[in-house]
Design an enzyme around this catalytic site. Structure first.
Site, PDB file in Angstrom:
ATOM      1  N   SER A 194       0.859  -1.186   0.000  1.00 33.70           N
ATOM      2  CA  SER A 194       0.000   0.000   0.000  1.00 33.70           C
ATOM      3  C   SER A 194       0.894   1.235   0.000  1.00 33.70           C
ATOM      4  O   SER A 194       2.088   1.148   0.298  1.00 33.70           O
ATOM      5  CB  SER A 194      -0.920   0.004   1.226  1.00 33.70           C
ATOM      6  OG  SER A 194      -0.176  -0.210   2.408  1.00 33.70           O
ATOM      7  N   GLU A 215       1.013   5.635   0.875  1.00 37.14           N
ATOM      8  CA  GLU A 215       0.372   6.754   1.583  1.00 37.14           C
ATOM      9  C   GLU A 215       0.684   8.075   0.891  1.00 37.14           C
ATOM     10  O   GLU A 215       1.826   8.326   0.519  1.00 37.14           O
ATOM     11  CB  GLU A 215       0.904   6.771   3.024  1.00 37.14           C
ATOM     12  CG  GLU A 215       0.340   7.891   3.857  1.00 37.14           C
ATOM     13  CD  GLU A 215       0.718   7.729   5.326  1.00 37.14           C
ATOM     14  OE1 GLU A 215       0.610   6.612   5.876  1.00 37.14           O
ATOM     15  OE2 GLU A 215       1.123   8.740   5.919  1.00 37.14           O
TER      16      GLU A 215
HETATM   17  P1  FAD Z   1      -2.536   7.033  20.329  1.00 38.31           P
HETATM   18  O1  FAD Z   1      -2.605   5.589  20.046  1.00 38.31           O
HETATM   19  O2  FAD Z   1      -3.758   7.689  20.890  1.00 38.31           O
HETATM   20  O3  FAD Z   1      -1.303   7.259  21.310  1.00 38.31           O
HETATM   21  C1  FAD Z   1      -0.783   8.554  21.558  1.00 38.31           C
HETATM   22  C2  FAD Z   1       0.035   8.546  22.845  1.00 38.31           C
HETATM   23  O4  FAD Z   1      -0.838   8.419  23.968  1.00 38.31           O
HETATM   24  C3  FAD Z   1       1.030   7.391  22.973  1.00 38.31           C
HETATM   25  O5  FAD Z   1       2.151   7.865  23.668  1.00 38.31           O
HETATM   26  C4  FAD Z   1       0.278   6.354  23.798  1.00 38.31           C
HETATM   27  O6  FAD Z   1       1.152   5.518  24.518  1.00 38.31           O
HETATM   28  C5  FAD Z   1      -0.544   7.254  24.712  1.00 38.31           C
HETATM   29  N1  FAD Z   1      -1.860   6.683  25.087  1.00 38.31           N
HETATM   30  C6  FAD Z   1      -2.718   6.003  24.293  1.00 38.31           C
HETATM   31  N2  FAD Z   1      -3.840   5.688  24.977  1.00 38.31           N
HETATM   32  C7  FAD Z   1      -3.688   6.190  26.227  1.00 38.31           C
HETATM   33  C8  FAD Z   1      -4.498   6.201  27.403  1.00 38.31           C
HETATM   34  N3  FAD Z   1      -5.698   5.614  27.432  1.00 38.31           N
HETATM   35  N4  FAD Z   1      -4.024   6.824  28.519  1.00 38.31           N
HETATM   36  C9  FAD Z   1      -2.801   7.426  28.499  1.00 38.31           C
HETATM   37  N5  FAD Z   1      -1.990   7.446  27.431  1.00 38.31           N
HETATM   38  C10 FAD Z   1      -2.427   6.834  26.303  1.00 38.31           C
HETATM   39  N6  FAD Z   1      -0.862  12.287  12.187  1.00 38.31           N
HETATM   40  C11 FAD Z   1      -1.773  13.150  11.662  1.00 38.31           C
HETATM   41  O7  FAD Z   1      -1.999  14.237  12.234  1.00 38.31           O
HETATM   42  N7  FAD Z   1      -2.453  12.851  10.507  1.00 38.31           N
HETATM   43  C12 FAD Z   1      -2.257  11.677   9.849  1.00 38.31           C
HETATM   44  O8  FAD Z   1      -2.875  11.442   8.811  1.00 38.31           O
HETATM   45  C13 FAD Z   1      -1.313  10.741  10.375  1.00 38.31           C
HETATM   46  N8  FAD Z   1      -1.090   9.540   9.791  1.00 38.31           N
HETATM   47  C14 FAD Z   1      -0.270   8.636  10.384  1.00 38.31           C
HETATM   48  C15 FAD Z   1      -0.126   7.344   9.806  1.00 38.31           C
HETATM   49  C16 FAD Z   1       0.696   6.401  10.398  1.00 38.31           C
HETATM   50  C17 FAD Z   1       0.798   5.024   9.777  1.00 38.31           C
HETATM   51  C18 FAD Z   1       1.428   6.720  11.585  1.00 38.31           C
HETATM   52  C19 FAD Z   1       2.345   5.711  12.219  1.00 38.31           C
HETATM   53  C20 FAD Z   1       1.308   7.981  12.141  1.00 38.31           C
HETATM   54  C21 FAD Z   1       0.450   8.944  11.556  1.00 38.31           C
HETATM   55  N9  FAD Z   1       0.267  10.204  12.135  1.00 38.31           N
HETATM   56  C22 FAD Z   1      -0.632  11.098  11.574  1.00 38.31           C
HETATM   57  C23 FAD Z   1       1.006  10.593  13.334  1.00 38.31           C
HETATM   58  C24 FAD Z   1       0.219  10.273  14.621  1.00 38.31           C
HETATM   59  O9  FAD Z   1      -0.995  10.980  14.642  1.00 38.31           O
HETATM   60  C25 FAD Z   1       1.095  10.671  15.793  1.00 38.31           C
HETATM   61  O10 FAD Z   1       2.176   9.789  15.920  1.00 38.31           O
HETATM   62  C26 FAD Z   1       0.374  10.878  17.120  1.00 38.31           C
HETATM   63  O11 FAD Z   1       1.267  11.545  17.995  1.00 38.31           O
HETATM   64  C27 FAD Z   1      -0.080   9.585  17.791  1.00 38.31           C
HETATM   65  O12 FAD Z   1      -1.137   9.010  17.131  1.00 38.31           O
HETATM   66  P2  FAD Z   1      -1.689   7.554  17.576  1.00 38.31           P
HETATM   67  O13 FAD Z   1      -2.874   7.300  16.767  1.00 38.31           O
HETATM   68  O14 FAD Z   1      -0.603   6.572  17.571  1.00 38.31           O
HETATM   69  O15 FAD Z   1      -2.103   7.894  19.087  1.00 38.31           O
END
Ligand code: FAD
Length: 276
Positions: free
Chosen positions: A4, A6
């Site tokens: 895929s 991106e």
């Molecule tokens: P989460 O899974 O919510 O985690 C974020 C942080 O919070 C982590 O440190 C985790 O350990 C912690 N955490 C999670 N749940 C809890 C909880 N219940 N209590 C306390 N702490 C918790 N960013 C964009 O803005 N737009 C995009 O389109 C985008 N695409 C991406 C695509 C990929 C494949 C990847 C790997 C990253 C992408 N990102 C994007 C970046 C991403 O949004 C950032 O890395 C962001 O900081 C974390 O997103 P996440 O979904 O992993 O967050």
């Protein structure tokens, strides 16, 4: 092996037309899907939708990214409905990068909340992908809590994960083993970042916590403005990385194509020759 790519949403119509052409260059690889990133702010988010529409018009399987940052329940519900109407069956669900100064994320704090909401409101319609961090998310309290939260978002209803990019194949293989030991069993697809521009890569990597090994930094730095040299070394290093993760059991490769055909196309061709 599934492949895929991106893209990020272009700023202009001309850029969008060009992107649609770039996508056509990937047609021979029979990609699983194309994903489109999503940012904070109205105009950025509209550009994601416009890009998804343009790619759907060419019948691509598209996976729009969706973030908690700057999102409310109503807005997400509406967007999910729009995507369903467009024939979209995939979503990449993320917390999102938080713009500096932003305090209130919206109705969802973590990707796991967003995944649960998508499942609650749309059932099994969407195949949901989430992010995984073989080298640990930069804001995580610890390796253990990061793995625990990764497990929570998979358990909330995600089907699979795409990793942040990395240059050390051991980080990926060990992450997958650790996830399996925690009974996290969904596919974990390595995110692959081609190397074309060292300064940009160094900036991204500092921000997202991906480590560029010292030997690679030094060799890339030594090229200075020699873009050809950087591209050649990049192909060799990333080609090798793809080979190692495939041999290590990766179920596919997700390329951060940066809206360009090359070097992703060459890397995909090499990976396809390798795949069992
Ligand atoms: P989460 O899974 O919510 O985690 C974020 C942080 O919070 C982590 O440190 C985790 O350990 C912690 N955490 C999670 N749940 C809890 C909880 N219940 N209590 C306390 N702490 C918790 N960013 C964009 O803005 N737009 C995009 O389109 C985008 N695409 C991406 C695509 C990929 C494949 C990847 C790997 C990253 C992408 N990102 C994007 C970046 C991403 O949004 C950032 O890395 C962001 O900081 C974390 O997103 P996440 O979904 O992993 O967050």
């Amino acid at each position: 092996m599934k492949l895929s790519a991106e893209f990020f949403p272009p700023r202009t119509q001309e850029g969008l037309d060009k992107l649609v052409e770039v996508a056509e260059g990937f047609r021979p690889f029979n990609l699983d899907y194309l994903s489109v990133t999503y940012g904070a702010g109205g105009s950025t988010q509209e550009r994601t939708l416009a890009t998804v529409k343009a790619l759907r018009a060419r019948d691509w399987d598209v996976a729009p990214h969706l973030t908690c940052v700057d999102s409310e329940r109503n807005k997400i519900t509406e967007l999910l409905k729009t995507y369903m109407d467009l024939g979209v069956h995939r979503i990449v669900a993320l917390r999102g990068d938080i713009p500096s100064g932003m305090r209130d994320l919206g109705d969802f704090n973590y990707a796991s909340d967003l995944v649960a909401f998508i499942r609650e409101t749309t059932g099994d319609h969407f195949h949901i992908e989430v992010a995984a961090y073989p080298e640990v998310h930069p804001q995580a309290k610890s390796w253990q809590t990061d793995m625990q939260h990764f497990g929570e978002k998979m358990a909330a209803g995600a089907n699979a994960a795409i990793t942040q990019y990395f240059f050390n194949p051991d980080a990926y293989c060990r992450f997958v083993n650790a996830a399996r030991a925690q009974q996290i069993n969904g596919p974990i697809i390595p995110g692959i970042m081609p190397i074309t521009n060292y300064e940009q890569l160094a900036r991204f990597s500092d921000a997202c916590g991906s480590e560029i090994p010292r030997w690679l930094r030094k060799r890339l730095e030594a090229f200075g403005d020699d873009k050809t040299g950087i591209a050649e070394l990049g192909l060799e290093v990333i080609g090798d990385l793809c080979e190692r993760v495939i041999k290590g059991g990766a179920p596919g490769l997700h390329f951060y194509a940066m809206n360009a055909l090359e070097p992703t196309r060459t890397l995909m061709a090499r990976a396809r020759n390798l795949a069992p």
